[in-house]
Design a protein around this motif. Sequence first.
Motif, short mmCIF file in Angstrom:
data_model
loop_
_atom_site.label_atom_id
_atom_site.label_comp_id
_atom_site.label_asym_id
_atom_site.label_seq_id
_atom_site.Cartn_x
_atom_site.Cartn_y
_atom_site.Cartn_z
N GLN A 33 -4.92 6.25 14.16
CA GLN A 33 -4.50 5.83 12.82
C GLN A 33 -3.98 4.40 12.84
OE1 GLN A 33 -0.81 5.79 12.35
NE2 GLN A 33 -0.53 5.91 10.12
N GLU A 36 -6.97 1.97 13.36
CA GLU A 36 -7.90 1.93 12.22
C GLU A 36 -7.33 1.08 11.09
OE1 GLU A 36 -10.28 4.93 9.14
OE2 GLU A 36 -8.91 5.76 10.65
N ILE A 37 -6.07 1.28 10.81
CA ILE A 37 -5.42 0.49 9.75
C ILE A 37 -5.41 -0.99 10.12
CG2 ILE A 37 -3.27 0.09 8.50
CD1 ILE A 37 -2.69 3.12 8.91
N GLY A 40 -8.54 -2.65 9.56
CA GLY A 40 -8.85 -2.73 8.13
C GLY A 40 -8.11 -3.82 7.41
N THR A 229 0.41 0.13 3.94
CA THR A 229 -1.04 0.33 3.89
C THR A 229 -1.45 1.43 4.86
OG1 THR A 229 -1.19 -2.06 3.51
CG2 THR A 229 -3.25 -0.87 3.91
N HIS A 230 -2.34 2.30 4.41
CA HIS A 230 -2.75 3.47 5.20
C HIS A 230 -4.22 3.77 4.86
CE1 HIS A 230 -2.71 7.56 6.86
NE2 HIS A 230 -1.46 7.37 7.28
N CYS A 231 -4.99 4.18 5.84
CA CYS A 231 -6.41 4.47 5.57
C CYS A 231 -6.58 5.70 4.68
CB CYS A 231 -7.16 4.66 6.89
SG CYS A 231 -7.45 3.09 7.74
N THR A 232 -5.69 6.67 4.81
CA THR A 232 -5.72 7.87 3.96
C THR A 232 -4.30 8.12 3.43
OG1 THR A 232 -5.44 9.22 5.95
CG2 THR A 232 -7.68 8.96 5.12
N THR A 245 -4.72 1.78 0.37
CA THR A 245 -5.75 1.66 1.40
C THR A 245 -5.98 0.18 1.72
OG1 THR A 245 -7.56 1.48 -0.18
CG2 THR A 245 -6.89 3.72 0.49
N PRO A 246 -6.62 -0.12 2.85
CA PRO A 246 -6.96 -1.53 3.13
C PRO A 246 -7.77 -2.17 2.02
CG PRO A 246 -7.16 -0.23 5.13
CD PRO A 246 -6.89 0.76 4.02
N ASN A 247 -8.69 -1.43 1.41
CA ASN A 247 -9.47 -2.00 0.31
C ASN A 247 -8.59 -2.28 -0.90
OD1 ASN A 247 -11.89 -1.98 1.70
ND2 ASN A 247 -12.54 0.01 0.93
#
Length: 360
Positions: A33, A36-37, A40, A229-232, A245-247
């Motif tokens: 996790q 991944e963040i 991103g 910020t977190h991917c999910t 999210t990163p986006n």
Amino acid sequence: MTKVSEKALWFKQLSGNKPLIIAGPCSAETPDQVLEIAHGIKDQATIYRAGIWKPRTRPGGFEGVGAIGLKWLQQVKTETGMLLATEVATAEHVELALAHEIDVLWIGARTTVNPFAVQEIADALKGTDKIVFIKNPVNPDLSLWIGGFERLQNAGIDKLGFIHRGFSSYEKIKYRNKPEWQIPIDLQIRFPEIPLINDPSHITGNRDLIQQVAQKALDLNFDGLMIETHCTPDLAWSDAAQQVTPNQLQEILSNLVLRDSLNLEDSYVHEMNMFRTKIDEIDTQILKLLRDRMQIADEIGLLKKAKNVAVLQPERWQEVLIKMRREGKENKLGEAFITSLFKAIHDESITRQDHIINRK
């Protein structure tokens, strides 16, 4: 070059004269996790933040993965080159963070309220060149915030900054923490060379409101943003509702409007001076009207004293407040502003009348 100028210089070198962006998860959860963040957000943020130790209001909640997470952060630096940041609340946290080459430490709101804890952290940091940010205390106390800063400064820590994350409030508001914007504004006036970062994630507690608070902070000359910020995000182990999210982070940052802090064009300066002259004249009129109002309040105080009547008349106060809120709305003035203004006027009137009635 003065010491204060040196502090400004280190920040300019770090931020590149742009808003400094600190981003990453509320909490480090797993090695995958964390990485991944980081991948991103590496193109949007300069500093990667992740909570390793999480102070919770009540026991039983997730309190962080602990020191093992520091090794995961080190891998972030190896793979992305980003600077690393985490919260510290004890001298032991400081020692572990230093041992794992964490670049930036911040002192959280719950710790800032405790001068003993801040002093312990300051002593542990003596002789280091780490960047240290101090968040505002949970309660709206500017002196306490400044006191924490001064303890760190007295320990010889040169790279210091403030983080504004809002203040706890018992009343129900749309934000998780009340911004109380005047407090960080007062802080900027006192310490213009010390960087001030805004944390819209903790202010709002709601990812949908982060954009507007971040924009207001930049409009008020804040020097950067800390955005969780977190991917999910919805599956995050802590503070899920306020993480993006990163986006979404990229979208928020791309939509922010950067303002010039100063404009020296002749036409701008001339027009601004005209507006400011008008404001100065109106402010003088306001003071004269307040003087007249307080003189009447004093006369009322004398009448109450003569007739042995209590100072506070709650029904009358509620009548005034309701009337002023209604008229304020008609004049396109915010209810919170009108309430705050007339509460201050009422408090001053009560204070003066109490002095008159109890004066010997």
